[in-house]
Design an enzyme around this catalytic site. Structure first.
Site, PDB file in Angstrom:
ATOM      1  N   ILE A 195       3.414 -70.342  33.458  1.00  0.00           N
ATOM      2  CA  ILE A 195       3.736 -71.156  34.634  1.00  0.00           C
ATOM      3  C   ILE A 195       5.252 -71.289  34.832  1.00  0.00           C
ATOM      4  CG2 ILE A 195       3.759 -73.448  33.541  1.00  0.00           C
ATOM      5  CD1 ILE A 195       1.983 -74.395  35.905  1.00  0.00           C
ATOM      6  N   HIS A 214      -1.646 -68.711  21.613  1.00  0.00           N
ATOM      7  CA  HIS A 214      -1.336 -67.821  22.732  1.00  0.00           C
ATOM      8  C   HIS A 214      -0.229 -66.872  22.309  1.00  0.00           C
ATOM      9  CE1 HIS A 214       0.830 -71.604  22.983  1.00  0.00           C
ATOM     10  NE2 HIS A 214       1.869 -70.920  23.416  1.00  0.00           N
ATOM     11  N   MET A 215      -0.370 -65.641  22.757  1.00  0.00           N
ATOM     12  CA  MET A 215       0.658 -64.638  22.506  1.00  0.00           C
ATOM     13  C   MET A 215       1.479 -64.494  23.778  1.00  0.00           C
ATOM     14  SD  MET A 215       0.061 -60.664  21.576  1.00  0.00           S
ATOM     15  CE  MET A 215      -0.473 -61.000  19.913  1.00  0.00           C
ATOM     16  N   HIS A 216       2.793 -64.659  23.654  1.00  0.00           N
ATOM     17  CA  HIS A 216       3.690 -64.430  24.789  1.00  0.00           C
ATOM     18  C   HIS A 216       3.994 -62.933  24.857  1.00  0.00           C
ATOM     19  CE1 HIS A 216       5.077 -68.727  25.242  1.00  0.00           C
ATOM     20  NE2 HIS A 216       4.688 -68.772  23.985  1.00  0.00           N
TER      21      HIS A 216
HETATM   22  P1  5GP Z   1       4.502 -72.412  23.351  1.00  0.00           P
HETATM   23  O1  5GP Z   1       5.821 -73.119  23.415  1.00  0.00           O
HETATM   24  O2  5GP Z   1       3.388 -73.349  23.005  1.00  0.00           O
HETATM   25  O3  5GP Z   1       4.518 -71.173  22.537  1.00  0.00           O
HETATM   26  O4  5GP Z   1       4.255 -71.903  24.839  1.00  0.00           O
HETATM   27  C1  5GP Z   1       3.490 -72.594  25.788  1.00  0.00           C
HETATM   28  C2  5GP Z   1       3.691 -71.908  27.106  1.00  0.00           C
HETATM   29  O5  5GP Z   1       2.662 -72.314  27.985  1.00  0.00           O
HETATM   30  C3  5GP Z   1       5.018 -72.267  27.778  1.00  0.00           C
HETATM   31  O6  5GP Z   1       5.772 -71.077  27.966  1.00  0.00           O
HETATM   32  C4  5GP Z   1       4.593 -72.925  29.088  1.00  0.00           C
HETATM   33  O7  5GP Z   1       5.431 -72.587  30.169  1.00  0.00           O
HETATM   34  C5  5GP Z   1       3.182 -72.405  29.274  1.00  0.00           C
HETATM   35  N1  5GP Z   1       2.307 -73.324  30.009  1.00  0.00           N
HETATM   36  C6  5GP Z   1       2.140 -74.648  29.769  1.00  0.00           C
HETATM   37  N2  5GP Z   1       1.245 -75.185  30.621  1.00  0.00           N
HETATM   38  C7  5GP Z   1       0.812 -74.150  31.410  1.00  0.00           C
HETATM   39  C8  5GP Z   1      -0.130 -74.089  32.482  1.00  0.00           C
HETATM   40  O8  5GP Z   1      -0.751 -75.060  32.890  1.00  0.00           O
HETATM   41  N3  5GP Z   1      -0.322 -72.867  33.046  1.00  0.00           N
HETATM   42  C9  5GP Z   1       0.350 -71.747  32.623  1.00  0.00           C
HETATM   43  N4  5GP Z   1       0.092 -70.611  33.265  1.00  0.00           N
HETATM   44  N5  5GP Z   1       1.246 -71.783  31.613  1.00  0.00           N
HETATM   45  C10 5GP Z   1       1.478 -72.977  31.012  1.00  0.00           C
END
Ligand code: 5GP
Length: 116
Positions: A32, A101-103
């Site tokens: 997002i 989740h994998m980026h």
């Molecule tokens: P983390 O920091 O946990 O590795 O990454 C979480 C990711 O999820 C962040 O990059 C954030 O922008 C994304 N994210 C959080 N909420 C949402 C959402 O509601 N929809 C989408 N598509 N991405 C999200």
């Protein structure tokens, strides 16, 4: 039972989000708030909070995340130039959403691997 996150609602499409890929094991959609021009999240359909919670029974799912990342990188046209795959774990790893989740990050030259 650890509480579900927003990702479970996206997987079930209770929160409408365009999906780039979905099968019986994994789902992919755009981040997002993209940090780079191509920023996709690949998530297991099953709610697994962190990498610490992965078991041997999840090995097929974790492998599928990689093959889907490869497929999407090709579709995005970033496979030849290159990209980075990241899975954050817990606070020190920078994890914000507690559903693995994998980026998939690419579309531009990425900087140093870590910024401390
Ligand atoms: P983390 O920091 O946990 O590795 O990454 C979480 C990711 O999820 C962040 O990059 C954030 O922008 C994304 N994210 C959080 N909420 C949402 C959402 O509601 N929809 C989408 N598509 N991405 C999200």
């Amino acid at each position: 039972m650890i509480e579900e996150t927003i990702f479970s609602k996206i997987i079930r499409q209770e929160i409408p989000t365009p999906l780039l890929y979905q099968d019986d094991l994994v789902t992919a959609f755009r981040d997002i708030t993209p940090k780079v021009s191509s920023h996709i999240l690949i998530v297991p359909n099953k709610h697994i909070p962190t990498i610490n919670d992965v078991t041997e029974s999840d090995e097929l799912t974790m492998g599928r995340m990689i093959t889907v990342a490869k497929k999407l990188a090709k579709e995005e046209g970033i496979d030849e130039d290159g990209y980075r795959l990241i899975i954050n774990c817990n606070d020190d790893g920078g994890q914000e959403v507690y559903h693995i989740h994998m980026h998939l990050l690419g579309g531009q030259r990425l900087g140093r691997m870590l910024s401390l």
